[in-house]
Structures are given as structure tokens and as C-alpha cells.
Design an enzyme around this catalytic site. Sequence first.
Site, PDB file in Angstrom:
ATOM      1  N   CYS A  59       0.845  -1.194   0.000  1.00  0.00           N
ATOM      2  CA  CYS A  59       0.000   0.000   0.000  1.00  0.00           C
ATOM      3  C   CYS A  59       0.886   1.253   0.000  1.00  0.00           C
ATOM      4  CB  CYS A  59      -0.944   0.093   1.192  1.00  0.00           C
ATOM      5  SG  CYS A  59      -2.104  -1.257   1.271  1.00  0.00           S
ATOM      6  N   ARG A 100       4.059  -0.197  -4.746  1.00  0.00           N
ATOM      7  CA  ARG A 100       3.761  -0.730  -3.413  1.00  0.00           C
ATOM      8  C   ARG A 100       2.454  -1.522  -3.362  1.00  0.00           C
ATOM      9  NH1 ARG A 100       6.934   2.104   0.398  1.00  0.00           N
ATOM     10  NH2 ARG A 100       5.584   1.383   2.052  1.00  0.00           N
ATOM     11  N   TRP A 130      -2.548  -2.798  -1.706  1.00  0.00           N
ATOM     12  CA  TRP A 130      -2.197  -4.210  -1.799  1.00  0.00           C
ATOM     13  C   TRP A 130      -3.091  -4.888  -0.768  1.00  0.00           C
ATOM     14  CZ3 TRP A 130      -0.188  -8.062   1.445  1.00  0.00           C
ATOM     15  CH2 TRP A 130       0.284  -9.207   0.784  1.00  0.00           C
ATOM     16  N   ASN A 173      -1.814   2.227   5.623  1.00  0.00           N
ATOM     17  CA  ASN A 173      -0.894   1.174   5.206  1.00  0.00           C
ATOM     18  C   ASN A 173      -0.538   0.399   6.466  1.00  0.00           C
ATOM     19  OD1 ASN A 173       1.198  -0.410   4.157  1.00  0.00           O
ATOM     20  ND2 ASN A 173       2.711   1.217   4.400  1.00  0.00           N
ATOM     21  N   GLY A 174      -0.809  -0.924   6.464  1.00  0.00           N
ATOM     22  CA  GLY A 174      -0.499  -1.727   7.640  1.00  0.00           C
ATOM     23  C   GLY A 174      -1.640  -2.684   7.937  1.00  0.00           C
ATOM     24  N   GLU A 204      17.729 -17.680  -6.617  1.00  0.00           N
ATOM     25  CA  GLU A 204      17.355 -16.357  -7.111  1.00  0.00           C
ATOM     26  C   GLU A 204      16.818 -16.450  -8.552  1.00  0.00           C
ATOM     27  OE1 GLU A 204      16.736 -13.646  -5.828  1.00  0.00           O
ATOM     28  OE2 GLU A 204      17.004 -12.107  -7.354  1.00  0.00           O
ATOM     29  N   LYS A 240      13.077 -15.233  -9.561  1.00  0.00           N
ATOM     30  CA  LYS A 240      12.811 -14.245 -10.624  1.00  0.00           C
ATOM     31  C   LYS A 240      11.808 -14.794 -11.619  1.00  0.00           C
ATOM     32  CE  LYS A 240      13.940 -11.548  -9.080  1.00  0.00           C
ATOM     33  NZ  LYS A 240      14.670 -11.204  -7.919  1.00  0.00           N
ATOM     34  N   GLU A 264       8.241 -15.062 -10.180  1.00  0.00           N
ATOM     35  CA  GLU A 264       7.622 -13.753  -9.928  1.00  0.00           C
ATOM     36  C   GLU A 264       7.073 -13.108 -11.189  1.00  0.00           C
ATOM     37  OE1 GLU A 264      10.988 -11.721  -7.859  1.00  0.00           O
ATOM     38  OE2 GLU A 264       9.368 -10.960  -6.600  1.00  0.00           O
ATOM     39  N   HIS A 321      18.049 -36.583  -4.282  1.00  0.00           N
ATOM     40  CA  HIS A 321      17.267 -36.922  -3.094  1.00  0.00           C
ATOM     41  C   HIS A 321      15.785 -36.594  -3.246  1.00  0.00           C
ATOM     42  CE1 HIS A 321      20.881 -37.965  -0.910  1.00  0.00           C
ATOM     43  NE2 HIS A 321      21.427 -36.843  -1.362  1.00  0.00           N
ATOM     44  N   LYS A 341       6.182  -4.248  -3.979  1.00  0.00           N
ATOM     45  CA  LYS A 341       7.627  -4.056  -3.876  1.00  0.00           C
ATOM     46  C   LYS A 341       8.089  -4.038  -2.425  1.00  0.00           C
ATOM     47  CE  LYS A 341      11.653  -2.880  -5.622  1.00  0.00           C
ATOM     48  NZ  LYS A 341      12.395  -4.005  -6.223  1.00  0.00           N
TER      49      LYS A 341
END
Length: 614
Positions: A2, A27, A74, A98-99, A487, A491, A494, A510, A609
Site C-alpha cells: 500500500c 507498493r 495491496w 498502510n499496515g 534467485e 525471478k 515472480e 534426493h 515491492k
Amino acid sequence: MCGIIGYIGTRDATPLLIEGLRRLEYRGYDSAGIAYLSEGRLKIQRAVGKLSSLEAVLSRDLSPSHLGIGHTRWATHGKPTEENAHPHRAGAIALIHNGIIENYRVLRDTLVASGRDFSSETDTEVIAHLIDRRYQTGVSFKQAVSETLTQIEGSFALCIICEDEPQQMIAVRRGSPLTIGMGSKEFFVASDVQAFVAQTSEAIFLDDGEMAHFSDNGVCFYDAEGRSQSKQATTLSHDQSFTGKGTFRHFMQKEIHEQSRAIMDTLFGRVSQQAEAVCPDDLIQAAPSLGKVDLARSRRILLVGCGTSWHSALIGKFFFEAIAGIPTEVDIASEFRYRNPPLSKGDLLIATSQSGETADTLAALREAQIKGVQTLAICNVVGSTLSREAGRVLYTRAGPEIAVASTKAFTTQLVAFFLLACFFGQTRKTLPVKLRKQLVRELLAIPHKIDILMAQEQAVATIAKQYFRCRDFLFLGRNLHYPVALEGALKLKEVSYIHAEGYPAGEMKHGPIALIDEHMPVVVIVPRDHVREKVISNIMEVKARDGKIIAVTHGDDAEAAALADAVISTPEVSPYLSPILTVIPLQMLAYHVALLRGSDIDQPRNLAKSVTVE
Ligand code: M6R
């Protein structure tokens, strides 16, 4: 998570709010909305989806205003619908948040029982009702807000306006970030400075629990107990300002290409070319009150971070142990806090974060501080909560990273970890002078090697064309390249929404080997170091099961090339530094696969983000 913006001043508020929201959209982008006071009336407009949907609505009906608030969401509590979009209103009060309000259920039940009607499923709406209920008893707007704050639990950054008070706005934070932009006869409130840096370069960062009250008299600050505070403005530097995409189609692609420049900035002033050593002076910034603490003498290092920052910390561990001889542990920040790790005086906790606002990472830092441990932040955003609370900070200087998928933040974090490990190794004499000089020379050559690597983008795009329809990908690496595999997989998932897993290559047998068939592309990072032969054996195991190998090699590697279905070679470099190069083709692969699949690369679904909720 947010983005919030508020404006009070002499200019027309709504264009400034919309511009601020555009810069905060990274955000969250489930919905957007604004509230503003015009001709004595509070007007609210909201729309589901990205800011462009709100703009389409606004263009039909907009009247001038000098006071307003805006929000990009968000979703946490309640689906992304117009009813759940902020701002929320109760009576004369409108606010953005926001929160997360943790006790909202109890509060909501009580408010409903007292006859209040709710129009959304959000936790936020309870705050508007609580303030309005107090305000209706005849107390001042500010007092109604202050009294309400004592009732709510959780994390919040709030910006609140009142229909009856056209000259007032209130901003308050507990847990979530909030910054004040100080213009001439005008003020901004925002989740981060990006929202207003084009309008003013003077900013005040609110500390936890603080409130800013804007009125005819300017702005007054109060601490959590309501005591008046005087606060110092910080002048924002140019490199904190938002820049466009330039000639690139997406921020992600631009940021991949910026890595050479970003790493030069990370290194600037921190490495002496003549002495071929790391210079400590410009490496770590410390609050004056902290005094000189010899961090290099730490007995143990604890690294915490989330997502990409956790991956860079996994590589940082190798640096600290191999170069400085300091035992190092790495935790995902959200796990660290709840496992109650035993900590002792000689420990140093390094919290790593691009944004410096990640709630889990901040919680881990605070946990360590409560237990008396020295802390340091490795952070990109100047003035962020993490950088201020840690007391000491090593800024990565990557510049604004706008794409939700982190790229240059990762490689600059690796450089920061490497510099720190070399500095500790220098100080502790665990790094032989000859090796130090060689490593510093290699470090300085990295930006040029990245420039060379960029020429591979077309080849990576061609590989993406072959594989973009696959349902799953596996990424394998060993040693320092295992976190690179993690990573690469992160990527890809996402931005392309393809299922991808990163695995230590030796662990494949395994379990994950069961997944391999002729439809499974396996990206393998083939090193030149002591685990090379093991990795070659892992490639053979994949091939024996008809998996498709995409090899990322160091320099020309005829052996790996002969085994692979596709090859991307990276310039040769010391094994320590190779993750900085081998990750770049994986970033490019994710980008080009996503491009071919038509996904929303810079703002992938469900993500934000800056993850400011736990
Ligand atoms: O700002 P931070 O580095 O603390 O963010 C941590 C993660 O949220 C972040 O790395 C996330 O995983 C990215 N979207 C990865 O691309």
C-alpha cells in the site's frame, strides 16, 4: 505494501496526489483512490485495479482542492473491490492506511453493536469509525485521532482529513513508514520520498509512534505520548529521485542494464585503487552516538533478510566465513524472530533489505537489539526505517529500484557483502595481502565484465523463445551458486508465473530428480571451481532422464557446451565474485520468458515491492 500520499497547501491537490500515486504504485496495485475537500465537501473516488482505472474515472469529474489524500492498495483484509478500496470514510472523517489492524475484529463487533454501518470488509474502516465516534462527542479533530490511537493494535501509517477542518491534516505512524515533504507553504505526506521528491527535496522522516499535525500554523510534531517534538529536515539527494524507463520497455529490463553503473556507485570511495584495499571511512555510516565499535572483531555474524535479500545473505555467508574467518548464520527474517535464537554479546546481526521497510526484517533487527546485539543494515533506500533503526548502515547505492522483481538490488548487495568481508578480513588479518589485492582488482573489473555480459541478451531472448511455454523449471547450483539458483527460480516465478524451483545440485538425487522428463528445462550454473566435476555429473544425471540443460558457464566451456541444449557464457572472474555475473543471465531469462508470456513484468500479480506487513 500500500502506498499513501497526502497533500495540503496552495496548489491544486489532485494532480499532485495522482502523480504521487504513480510513483508509489509499485507498493500495491489492487485498487486506487483519492479523497479531497472541495467547496467544503469531502469527495471520494476509487477504482479497482491500477491507477489508470482511477484516472479514467477522475477525468469525468474533478474539482479544485488544496487538501487531499490518495492510496494505492495491496489487499490484506478483503478482496480488491471498490468498496474495499481506500480512502475509507465515516461521517466527517476520511483516511488512508498502510499496515494491519490486529484487533479490528473486536473493534468492528463493538462498533456494529453500537449501531455503526460498515461498507467494506477492511480492517481500516474501523479506524475511521472510531475517530468519527470520538469527534462527534465534541473533541477536536486532533484529540479524536489521538484518543483513537490508544485503542488500535497492529501496524499503521495513516493520513486523515476531516470535512469540517479544511486547513488540517493528520499523519501518524506505528510500524509502517511515513515521510513528510516540506515545501513552500505546502506539505506532503507519503509512504516514501519517491512520491514527492519531484516537488520538494526537504523531507522529515517520522519515527515510530510520531504524529504530524498540519494546520494554519504549519506542521507540529508529537511523540507517542503526545509531547511536542522538534524535527530536523533532511535534504534528499538527486540519486533518490524517480527516473523513467528511458528507452527500455520495462523497469526490470532497465534495472538489469543498470547493474554495471550501480556497482560502480557501490564501490565509489570504498576501494583504494593504489593500496588495493577496502577503505573503511566511507563504508559504514554510523550514528554519532554509537561511538567506534570494532565490528570486525565480532565473534559470530547473523544475516537476516527476505526474498532476494535473503538469497544475497546466503552468499554473504560464504564471504564472511572464507575471507574473514567469522562463523556466519543466515536466517529468513520471518523465521529468525520466532525461533528465539540464542544471541550473545560478540554477535553482529546484519539486516539486509533493498527497501529498508520490510516488516519481517525490521522485526528481526528489533529482536536482536532487544537482546543487546550489535546491528548493521545493508540497505538501498537512504533514510529508510531499517537504515535509521540499525544505527549503522552500509548503503548499496543501487539507485531507485522500481520493478517489483529485484535485480540490481541483489548484485549491489553482493558487492556490499564482499566489501565488508574484505574489510573484516583486512582488519583480522585473515585475508593475505596478495589475495586481497587480487580480489580488489577483480572487484574493480566487475562493471566492465557486466557490460560485456549485456551483449548476451539477444542469445538469452532466443533461449526464452524455446522454453517460454514450459510449465516448470529447475535451477541447480552448488556452493556459492546454490543461492544464485534460488534467485533465478524466484525471478522466473515472480514475473512469468511459471513454477520454478532452485536446488543445490547435489540434492537433486534426493527427490527433485523425480520431476525430470523431456519437458523439464534445467538451468545449471557450471562453475570453474572445486565443485565443477560434481556439477558436470549432475548434468549427466539430468540428461540420462531426457531433461533439457540450459548451462550458465564461466568463459567458454567446451565440455559443458557439448552436454547442454543451450549455453550462456559469463566472463571469467574469481569464484568469489562469479555469482554477481552468473545471476544476470537468469534475470534476463526471467524477463524474456515473461515478455513472451505477456505478463505484467513490472507489477506482477499479487506482489508488492515493499512488504510492510508481517
Ligand atoms: O526490500 P527488501 O529487500 O527487504 O525486500 C525483500 C523481498 O520482499 C524482495 O526481495 C522480494 O522477494 C522481491 N520481489 C524479489 O524480487
